[in-house]
Design an enzyme around this catalytic site. Structure first.
Site, short mmCIF file in Angstrom:
data_model
loop_
_atom_site.label_atom_id
_atom_site.label_comp_id
_atom_site.label_asym_id
_atom_site.label_seq_id
_atom_site.Cartn_x
_atom_site.Cartn_y
_atom_site.Cartn_z
CB CYS A 79 -0.91 0.02 1.23
SG CYS A 79 -2.34 -1.04 1.10
CG HIS A 80 1.03 3.86 -3.21
ND1 HIS A 80 0.34 2.87 -3.86
CD2 HIS A 80 2.09 4.15 -3.99
CE1 HIS A 80 0.95 2.57 -5.00
NE2 HIS A 80 2.02 3.34 -5.10
CG MET A 114 -6.06 -1.84 0.20
SD MET A 114 -7.00 -3.38 0.39
CE MET A 114 -6.25 -4.09 1.83
CD GLU A 115 -5.32 3.44 2.55
OE1 GLU A 115 -4.09 3.47 2.34
OE2 GLU A 115 -6.13 3.06 1.68
CG ASP A 129 -8.12 -6.39 23.41
OD1 ASP A 129 -7.69 -7.44 23.93
OD2 ASP A 129 -7.74 -5.26 23.76
#
Length: 157
Positions: A79-80, A114-115, A129
């Site tokens: 990824c950039h 993707m972000e 969690d």
């Protein structure tokens, strides 16, 4: 036009896509996901106003999702690094579940899907969690791209 993997070169090796010749455009991506809980666990969380020993479950996951978006290029090897202009992580309680939506915007040469997917994933993992002491039967589900625009190909689920 034939589709092909963008991160594999002619020799079959992984490579980062060269975006140097692309035009800058306003880009947006929206991703979503769900975190499903056993009924009794979700009811207990609701009775506690979604506050755990570590603090607000929802607000902690929102912050984690934002951090995940900002760290995407460090987590996904090809990824950039992107100068982001907007990140919004929304977490809404539903029927024994949290619904997560992440919207990411930038003005750049490559998209932000993707972000957005990373933001949803990290928020979901944080919810897990924060709640795992109550049950390990929590399920992270349906992390998916809902919409993207501003690049060569727009998409909407």
């Amino acid at each position: 036009m034939e589709k092909k993997l963008s991160h594999i070169n002619a020799s079959g090796n992984a490579e980062m896509v060269d975006v140097s010749e692309k035009q800058v455009s306003s880009r947006i991506a929206i991703a979503s996901g769900r975190v499903l809980f056993p009924t009794e666990v979700f009811k207990e969380l609701q009775q506690q106003d979604f506050l755990g020993k570590k603090g607000s479950i929802v607000q902690t996951a929102v912050i984690a999702g934002i951090q995940g978006v900002k760290k995407t290029s460090e987590l996904i090897p090809l990824c950039h690094q992107i100068n982001l202009t907007k990140i919004d992580v929304d977490i809404v309680p539903g029927d024994n579940q949290f619904l997560i939506t992440c919207t990411v915007k930038c003005d750049g040469k490559t998209g932000v899907e993707m972000e957005a997917l990373t933001g949803v994933s990290v928020a979901a993992l944080t919810l897990y969690d924060m709640c795992k002491a109550l049950s390990q039967d929590i399920v992270i589900s349906t992390v998916q791209l809902e919409r993207k625009s501003g690049g060569k190909n727009d998409y909407e689920r």
